[in-house]
Scaffold this motif. Structure first.
Motif, PDB file in Angstrom:
ATOM      1  N   LYS B  28       0.837  -1.207   0.000  1.00 50.57           N
ATOM      2  CA  LYS B  28       0.000   0.000   0.000  1.00 50.57           C
ATOM      3  C   LYS B  28       0.874   1.261   0.000  1.00 50.57           C
ATOM      4  CE  LYS B  28      -3.625   1.858   2.827  1.00 50.57           C
ATOM      5  NZ  LYS B  28      -4.252   1.728   4.150  1.00 50.57           N
ATOM      6  N   ILE B  29       1.896   1.251   0.857  1.00 47.61           N
ATOM      7  CA  ILE B  29       2.815   2.402   0.933  1.00 47.61           C
ATOM      8  C   ILE B  29       3.546   2.572  -0.408  1.00 47.61           C
ATOM      9  CG2 ILE B  29       4.965   3.224   1.991  1.00 47.61           C
ATOM     10  CD1 ILE B  29       3.983   1.811   4.618  1.00 47.61           C
ATOM     11  N   MET B  30       4.018   1.465  -0.954  1.00 44.19           N
ATOM     12  CA  MET B  30       4.769   1.538  -2.208  1.00 44.19           C
ATOM     13  C   MET B  30       3.874   2.026  -3.343  1.00 44.19           C
ATOM     14  SD  MET B  30       7.214  -1.855  -1.763  1.00 44.19           S
ATOM     15  CE  MET B  30       8.411  -1.497  -3.058  1.00 44.19           C
ATOM     16  N   ARG B  31       2.640   1.476  -3.403  1.00 48.16           N
ATOM     17  CA  ARG B  31       1.703   1.905  -4.452  1.00 48.16           C
ATOM     18  C   ARG B  31       1.421   3.389  -4.349  1.00 48.16           C
ATOM     19  NH1 ARG B  31      -3.347  -1.867  -5.891  1.00 48.16           N
ATOM     20  NH2 ARG B  31      -3.692  -0.030  -7.180  1.00 48.16           N
ATOM     21  N   SER B  32       1.258   3.843  -3.131  1.00 54.07           N
ATOM     22  CA  SER B  32       0.889   5.243  -2.965  1.00 54.07           C
ATOM     23  C   SER B  32       2.008   6.160  -3.475  1.00 54.07           C
ATOM     24  CB  SER B  32       0.512   5.481  -1.504  1.00 54.07           C
ATOM     25  OG  SER B  32       1.082   6.649  -1.021  1.00 54.07           O
ATOM     26  N   GLU B  33       3.259   5.779  -3.243  1.00 52.82           N
ATOM     27  CA  GLU B  33       4.374   6.587  -3.775  1.00 52.82           C
ATOM     28  C   GLU B  33       4.499   6.443  -5.287  1.00 52.82           C
ATOM     29  OE1 GLU B  33       6.056   8.956  -2.366  1.00 52.82           O
ATOM     30  OE2 GLU B  33       4.859   8.564  -0.566  1.00 52.82           O
ATOM     31  N   LEU B  34       4.307   5.217  -5.766  1.00 51.74           N
ATOM     32  CA  LEU B  34       4.394   4.976  -7.213  1.00 51.74           C
ATOM     33  C   LEU B  34       3.327   5.766  -7.971  1.00 51.74           C
ATOM     34  CD1 LEU B  34       5.039   1.133  -7.191  1.00 51.74           C
ATOM     35  CD2 LEU B  34       6.540   2.832  -8.257  1.00 51.74           C
ATOM     36  N   GLU B  35       2.154   5.924  -7.328  1.00 49.17           N
ATOM     37  CA  GLU B  35       1.054   6.624  -7.998  1.00 49.17           C
ATOM     38  C   GLU B  35       1.362   8.098  -8.263  1.00 49.17           C
ATOM     39  OE1 GLU B  35      -2.253   5.518  -5.584  1.00 49.17           O
ATOM     40  OE2 GLU B  35      -2.398   3.539  -6.538  1.00 49.17           O
ATOM     41  N   ASN B  36       2.320   8.651  -7.492  1.00 53.47           N
ATOM     42  CA  ASN B  36       2.746  10.018  -7.812  1.00 53.47           C
ATOM     43  C   ASN B  36       3.413  10.079  -9.179  1.00 53.47           C
ATOM     44  OD1 ASN B  36       1.868  10.928  -5.336  1.00 53.47           O
ATOM     45  ND2 ASN B  36       3.852  10.564  -4.336  1.00 53.47           N
ATOM     46  N   LEU B  37       4.050   8.983  -9.559  1.00 54.10           N
ATOM     47  CA  LEU B  37       4.742   8.941 -10.847  1.00 54.10           C
ATOM     48  C   LEU B  37       3.882   8.286 -11.927  1.00 54.10           C
ATOM     49  CD1 LEU B  37       8.046   7.743  -9.231  1.00 54.10           C
ATOM     50  CD2 LEU B  37       7.847   9.875 -10.530  1.00 54.10           C
ATOM     51  N   PHE B  38       3.090   7.311 -11.517  1.00 52.19           N
ATOM     52  CA  PHE B  38       2.256   6.554 -12.451  1.00 52.19           C
ATOM     53  C   PHE B  38       0.810   6.592 -11.942  1.00 52.19           C
ATOM     54  CE2 PHE B  38       6.516   4.571 -12.319  1.00 52.19           C
ATOM     55  CZ  PHE B  38       6.920   4.796 -13.623  1.00 52.19           C
ATOM     56  N   PRO B  39       0.103   7.683 -12.231  1.00 54.51           N
ATOM     57  CA  PRO B  39      -1.219   7.896 -11.603  1.00 54.51           C
ATOM     58  C   PRO B  39      -2.249   6.819 -11.958  1.00 54.51           C
ATOM     59  CG  PRO B  39      -0.453   9.885 -12.770  1.00 54.51           C
ATOM     60  CD  PRO B  39       0.497   8.797 -13.103  1.00 54.51           C
ATOM     61  N   GLN B  40      -2.090   6.165 -13.099  1.00 57.11           N
ATOM     62  CA  GLN B  40      -3.086   5.171 -13.531  1.00 57.11           C
ATOM     63  C   GLN B  40      -2.748   3.758 -13.054  1.00 57.11           C
ATOM     64  OE1 GLN B  40      -5.669   6.499 -15.117  1.00 57.11           O
ATOM     65  NE2 GLN B  40      -4.621   8.480 -15.135  1.00 57.11           N
ATOM     66  N   LEU B  41      -1.778   3.661 -12.166  1.00 60.54           N
ATOM     67  CA  LEU B  41      -1.307   2.345 -11.731  1.00 60.54           C
ATOM     68  C   LEU B  41      -2.439   1.497 -11.167  1.00 60.54           C
ATOM     69  CD1 LEU B  41       1.645   1.149 -11.550  1.00 60.54           C
ATOM     70  CD2 LEU B  41       1.487   1.587  -9.098  1.00 60.54           C
ATOM     71  N   LYS B  42      -2.543   0.252 -11.644  1.00 64.30           N
ATOM     72  CA  LYS B  42      -3.543  -0.636 -11.065  1.00 64.30           C
ATOM     73  C   LYS B  42      -2.994  -2.049 -10.848  1.00 64.30           C
ATOM     74  CE  LYS B  42      -6.243  -2.014 -15.213  1.00 64.30           C
ATOM     75  NZ  LYS B  42      -5.332  -2.595 -16.044  1.00 64.30           N
ATOM     76  N   PHE B  43      -3.628  -2.733  -9.907  1.00 67.71           N
ATOM     77  CA  PHE B  43      -3.255  -4.111  -9.582  1.00 67.71           C
ATOM     78  C   PHE B  43      -3.716  -5.038 -10.701  1.00 67.71           C
ATOM     79  CE2 PHE B  43      -4.831  -8.191  -8.199  1.00 67.71           C
ATOM     80  CZ  PHE B  43      -3.793  -8.713  -7.445  1.00 67.71           C
ATOM     81  N   VAL B  44      -2.863  -5.985 -11.112  1.00 70.00           N
ATOM     82  CA  VAL B  44      -3.341  -6.970 -12.088  1.00 70.00           C
ATOM     83  C   VAL B  44      -3.183  -8.428 -11.644  1.00 70.00           C
ATOM     84  CG1 VAL B  44      -3.300  -5.609 -14.215  1.00 70.00           C
ATOM     85  CG2 VAL B  44      -1.196  -6.740 -13.458  1.00 70.00           C
TER      86      VAL B  44
END
Lengths: 366, 366
Positions: B28-44
């Motif tokens: 969750k922490i990693m996704r939240s930081e990654l989303e600053n760079l990749f806003p459309q990031l989703k789990f697959v």
């Protein structure tokens, strides 16, 4: 205690991987070769990507193989990743990887393929960039020290061939092997420091101060912002800094913990001037400084430095790797902007821990 | 035309990632930081691995992020991979990567983290190993030539700083920059080749033959098995081999396409002996030779070489990088096994395209 990541790339005629059937056929060939090495390999997931196709395979849910097709450029990447327990034999040595690459290239009927030596991932950082951001793996066998200060990430790592190395924000700063760095920066044997007044901006590793003190200067003041760097170098890099960071002050030198910008302003107010000013700051002073601001910062440092230099004084500093023509040019552009105008000479030296030729500047009033 | 792979490693206290809930929290922490760079990031996709947990995320099915937990050693690896079109800006520059690494380390409350400079994957091979299999990225800007011969994979690549480089089976052999290699191998200025008879085993790049011919020898015979190497070097590496590979034969030299083992036997039958024999074969003669057989091969070459040497003759050869103590020791063990006994001296030189110090041997009858 490392995970291994082994990267393979194959360049293929895009027309040969443009549809599902073709890609399945390629995956089949790749799987069949991989099964010689990983007999339990099984399919677990695939995804039609916007630029091709991705498939995930695994052996025993421990070795993970990712094969990705980039259709338009005709590129297939394969990543193999597994955890290697201490003392265990490699699942896939570099020689085995090369044989696999060669076999796959032949089976896929292509010339262009490559495999990288296994990347080792774990607590010990081994990979640092050249000045032009090429990756270089060092023979690091130990993390000696690691800390994140308010200013930067500080690491001291041990290289089998280079000794202890100071790394700031993933950039090599200096190693036990790098006397040539300090000697070229200070122009040992060319400049005469006897009886001179010297100011070092930065220099937290202590090496420059230590070497300059051998040349009988009248006085040296060094201004370093990050006490954590000095503490670490004092503890782990005595071969380059002797006891200067331990003592912090002697009859002819003083280390000030502080922001060199403030002290340069103070020196101007005091009318204090130096025979030599050294720019020995890290290349990128604060890790989240945007690129444009770095050059403003560097120009400001230069401007302030010349305000505390005697008329015949010199500003000596490190530049960049010789491969960074653009960066060197930008630095020279900053020098050309200075008023009053300055002139400069350059020297270069191969710095062992940088693994490349480095450029140093000697700047004086024109 | 490259895909970029950016590798992050974080070492954490194993007790902090030992159960599902803890790992979810980290993701969750990693996704939240990654989303600053990749806003459309989703789990697959995710997978419980035998040694931890794997999760796959994607932005627009083009940027793929793999996060893998290795529970027992307390290691989290993150791989970000995307295709970078020509002329397009990096999605994640090295500076941005470093900021992300730093932020994640702080959020995860750990010291030990690293990020590697982006790995560039495509038709141009940039990564080659040091003698101790450390990865080195070269400033390669062009694949000049690429072919898989019956014996090996042959590449000539162009480096901005080193010129053309000959690569055989992913190993650097010689570059335009490497006169020092040939001069140290032949001990220029120390050995006197005037009027001497010389045999070169291998030497397909032509550099040794070319340099030796400048020393007025009586005759040189060179035996190279892979005509494809000679053709490639003749075409693309004239700065090191001149016209010797083009001519193949002159009044005082001859190049034989063939297996040096057979010719050494033939020379013995003929009673032909040399003042100098050069071992200038590739380190690993055939890419699928098992390790044990390599040393048998090397010893056999040594034995045969001494059978075609005059009593005062010398066998000169390259060893390995100075960091490969074990390999150098094994080579010296082979020398010690020879009958009649031999004695040897060594020289070393920093070879620019190897990016390391290399050891060379001068062997003669004891």
């Amino acid at each position: 205690m490392v995970a291994n990541t082994i990267l393979f790339d194959f360049s293929v005629d895009p027309s040969k991987i443009s549809d599902d059937r073709q890609r399945s056929e390629v995956v089949k060939i790749m799987r069949s070769e991989l099964e010689n090495l990983f007999p339990q390999l099984k399919f677990v997931y695939d995804l039609n990507t916007s630029d091709g196709y991705l498939v995930l395979l695994t052996e025993n849910n421990s070795t993970i193989v990712t094969i990705r097709f980039f259709t338009e450029p005709g590129l297939i990447t394969m990543n193999i990743e597994y955890y290697l327990e201490n003392g265990k034999e490699q699942l896939l040595s570099f020689d085995s990887s090369k044989r696999l690459e060669n076999t796959l290239a032949k089976k896929l009927n292509i010339n262009s393929g490559q495999v990288l030596p296994p990347l080792k991932r774990g607590a010990v950082s081994r990979y640092f960039p050249s000045s032009d951001e090429r990756i270089i793996e060092y023979d690091i066998d130990e993390i000696v020290f690691e800390k994140r200060s308010p200013f930067q990430k500080i690491q001291i790592v041990h290289s089998k061939t280079l000794g202890n190395m100071l790394i700031l924000d993933e950039l090599q700063n200096i190693a036990d092997s790098d006397l040539i760095y300090t000697e070229t920066l200070m122009q040992r044997g060319i400049e005469n420091y006897d009886g001179k007044e010297i100011c070092i901006l930065g220099g937290g590793d202590g090496a420059l101060l230590y070497e300059l003190l051998k040349e009988n200067p009248k006085h040296i003041v060094m201004i370093e912002i990050d006490v954590a760097v000095m503490d670490a170098c004092n503890k782990y890099m005595n071969s380059i800094c002797g006891d200067v960071l331990e003592k912090r002050k002697g009859h002819n030198y003083e280390i000030i913990e502080g922001d060199c910008m403030e002290y340069m302003k103070l020196f101007q107010q005091q009318g204090r001037k130096f025979d030599y000013v050294f720019g020995d700051l890290t290349d990128i002073p604060i890790s989240d400084t945007p690129t444009g601001e770095i050059w403003n910062f560097i120009r400001t440092i230069l401007e302030q430095s010349f305000k505390i230099l005697k008329p015949n004084g010199k500003f000596l500093t490190h530049g960049n790797g010789t491969s960074c023509m653009e960066s060197l040019k930008m630095f020279q552009d900053q020098l050309d902007l200075l008023k009053p105008p300055v002139k400069y000479t350059t020297s270069k030296a191969f710095v062992p821990s940088f693994m490349e030729d480095w450029v140093f500047y000697q700047v004086e009033f024109a």
